[in-house]
Motif scaffolding. Structure first.
Motif, PDB file in Angstrom:
ATOM      1  N   ARG A 122       0.950  -1.014  -0.324  1.00 23.21           N
ATOM      2  CA  ARG A 122      -0.002   0.015   0.030  1.00 23.21           C
ATOM      3  C   ARG A 122       0.742   1.101   0.210  1.00 23.21           C
ATOM      4  O   ARG A 122       0.614   2.195  -0.692  1.00 23.21           O
ATOM      5  N   ARG A 163       1.131   4.268  -2.850  1.00 20.08           N
ATOM      6  CA  ARG A 163       0.920   5.653  -2.817  1.00 20.08           C
ATOM      7  C   ARG A 163       2.246   6.440  -2.683  1.00 20.08           C
ATOM      8  O   ARG A 163       2.414   7.457  -3.745  1.00 20.08           O
ATOM      9  N   VAL A 168      -3.675   3.993   0.722  1.00 21.21           N
ATOM     10  CA  VAL A 168      -4.037   3.230  -0.479  1.00 21.21           C
ATOM     11  C   VAL A 168      -4.958   1.883   0.179  1.00 21.21           C
ATOM     12  O   VAL A 168      -4.665   1.548   0.995  1.00 21.21           O
ATOM     13  N   THR A 223      -5.762   4.787  -4.955  1.00 22.13           N
ATOM     14  CA  THR A 223      -5.519   5.939  -3.898  1.00 22.13           C
ATOM     15  C   THR A 223      -6.236   7.109  -4.393  1.00 22.13           C
ATOM     16  O   THR A 223      -6.572   7.101  -5.754  1.00 22.13           O
TER      17      THR A 223
END
Length: 582
Positions: free
Chosen positions: A106, A110, A133, A142
């Motif tokens: 994640r 981002r 995210v 995102t």
């Protein structure tokens, strides 16, 4: 009904989700007092095991953010993931070790999206803020807010500071940053719900709630900046509570200096033997009563240490090691770093620091209302307005083209004086008594303490005081040109008739042209902007806007698509070219 085909498909409600978050961003900016000009886009990076045909998806897919911006996004994600700081991190609990790969992916998405947008940001003079995210089906998604850098020129943030390994950092650079990241937090929570964007009502906080969250987060900035060991407290609510308290009938007025008490920039005038806890609001209010002009109470994020001041030679703004909370009036305070005001709060409502009225708009409206007045006369009234607002009590000044005859007619309801140009010192004296100060457009005063007359109008309201309503009656029921400046006891300032901001002629045309080429997928931005600026749309543009609205109304819509019809545009009789710029 024709359905909408999403080529860059991530999930079925991605369009309504984006529109809802964008609407929230605009509401937040408007409530803060900033231009409601920001864009929202979604970027989705395909998960490694997916067979989806699109490596990257962008919403909206109208080309404003071309896919070419993200040509190397997936490679960047993998490279960032491989070198992520958490790769060498070991957690003592199995659940965190299990979740660590997902956290890294994640964060890698981002970071990669943020880096991919840097070129776009530079070319279009905007700043992109990326939310956390979350994975939705085949994509890591995102939410991105893009805000024009002109907004930060109007409301300058604190300069960036190198973090130098500090885990806590130094806090948000401005109230705008804090509020927009609070929006992104709401956007991330919504992404975690089933079918995000399907049910938008009540799924995220209101703009007012988001702003309060942002203000609370922003008020951590002083504590994070003045010392390495910051203990989180709710400074925003603490300052509001202190500002609301009276001490033996007097309002909170004075300075609270937030600084490391051991710093060399502090000059103590009296130091307490035992620090006063900052979380004791009544005690803090009592101590504040001792702070006179030129000094304040010295505190950090936990305690008050005594009375003192910052040394004159110290540049607090450059060092960002001292902040001053100034209590202006009952329930009214502001936070400064050096001379720069960062936030104001009035009755618990946080706002950006700004004058209630734009100087250029005031002068333009004054010249329009009183064409025989000179530019110097307008500037003189502007300076009197600023002084009137700075006083600690309510007052009303009326400018009337028939001031001489009105002073004679209303002479029994006040005190006539020999024609005298009003100065700040005279304004201070005249506003100490009840009634209105009556001026001619050239700033010459003809009467003071006048009790105004006039019949009630639809704009009179029981929610406002007698001073405001008498100004409404006197100005709006007269054929003569008049203007009232009303400062209420709660420091609310009104100008009657209200001052309209000047608007860019090219921006109006840009949105009209955009609406003419819009579809049901992308009409919202231009329609909403034009709806908010109806007053400025001329006759030819009204025809074009209404033709576009007719076309949109007649388009076939898929079942379940939310579409709100728009009232048709008509020319405002008060509109003229003097309200437009460029």
């Amino acid at each position: 009904m024709a359905g909408r085909c999403i080529t860059l498909f991530m999930w079925g409600y991605q369009v309504s989700y984006r529109i809802h978050i964008r609407s929230l961003v605009h509401e937040v900016l408007k409530h803060l007092g900033a231009p409601a000009e920001a864009e929202v886009l979604l970027v989705g990076a395909r998960k490694p095991t997916s067979t989806s045909p699109n490596p990257v998806c962008v919403e909206p897919e109208d080309g404003k953010w071309p896919l070419a911006l993200f040509d190397n996004l997936l490679d960047s994600v993998e490279s960032t993931y491989k070198d992520h700081d958490l790769q060498s991190m070991f957690y003592s609990d199995d659940a965190s070790m299990h979740d660590k790969p997902e956290w890294m992916r994640r964060d890698s998405v981002r970071t990669s999206v943020r880096n991919a947008l840097k070129v776009f940001d530079t070319e279009h003079d905007v700043t992109s803020l990326c939310g956390e995210v979350r994975r939705i089906d085949e994509y890591y998604v995102t939410t991105v807010i893009q805000i024009p850098n002109s907004t930060f020129s109007q409301f300058p943030p604190l300069p960036d500071r190198p973090v130098d390994g500090r885990r806590q950092g130094y806090g948000y650079r401005s109230l705008i940053h804090a509020a927009l990241f609070a929006v992104l937090h709401e956007a991330t929570k919504e992404l975690q719900n089933p079918d995000p964007g399907r049910f938008t009502h009540g799924s995220v906080r209101s703009a007012q709630e988001v702003i309060r969250v942002g203000a609370r987060n922003f008020l951590h900035t002083p504590g994070l900046s003045i010392g390495r060991n910051y203990f989180y407290n709710d400074l925003f609510d603490a300052l509001n509570l202190v500002a609301s308290l009276m001490y033996e009938g007097t309002k909170s007025v004075g300075n609270l200096i937030l600084v490391n008490p051991e710093s060399e920039c502090v000059e103590f005038l009296a130091r307490f033997s035992e620090p006063v806890p900052l979380h004791e609001p009544r005690w803090v209010r009592k101590v504040l009563q001792m702070a006179s002009t030129g000094m304040g109470i010295v505190a950090d994020s936990r305690h008050i240490y005594g009375l003192g001041k910052l040394k004159d030679s110290h540049d607090a703004y450059a060092a960002q090691d001292a902040f001053t909370a100034t209590f202006l009036d009952h329930y009214h305070w502001e936070l400064r770093c050096g001379d720069q005001v960062l936030i104001r709060s009035h009755y618990g409502v946080p706002k950006l620091p700004q004058e209630p009225f734009e100087k250029v708009a005031f002068l333009a409206n004054y010249a329009r209302l009183f064409p025989r007045a000179s530019p110097k006369d307008g500037l003189h009234l502007w300076s009197l307005l600023l002084f009137q607002m700075s006083q600690q009590h309510g007052s009303m000044v009326v400018v009337a083209e028939d001031a001489l005859s009105e002073a004679s007619r209303l002479g029994k309801q006040g005190t006539r004086i020999e024609p005298t140009r009003l100065t700040e010192s005279l304004l201070r004296s005249f506003s100490c008594i009840d009634g209105t100060i009556l001026l001619a457009p050239d700033g010459v005063c003809h009467a003071v303490g006048i009790i105004l007359d006039g019949e009630a109008t639809d704009q009179c309201t029981p929610s406002r005081g007698s001073r405001y309503n008498s100004g409404i009656r006197y100005v709006q029921t007269s054929e003569a040109r008049r203007l009232a400046i009303v400062v209420s006891d709660d420091r609310t300032v009104d100008i009657i008739p209200r001052i309209r901001r000047l608007v860019s002629r090219s921006k109006i045309e840009q949105h009209v042209t955009s609406l003419e080429g819009a579809t049901l997928d992308n009409y919202h931005d231009s329609r909403n902007w034009l709806n908010d600026h109806r007053f400025y749309v001329n006759a030819e543009q009204c025809v074009r806007v209404n033709r576009s609205l007719d076309r949109l109304d007649s388009m076939p819509r898929e079942v379940g698509l939310l579409y709100i019809r728009t009232d048709r545009f008509v020319v405002d009789p008060e509109m003229d070219e003097s309200y437009l710029t460029d």
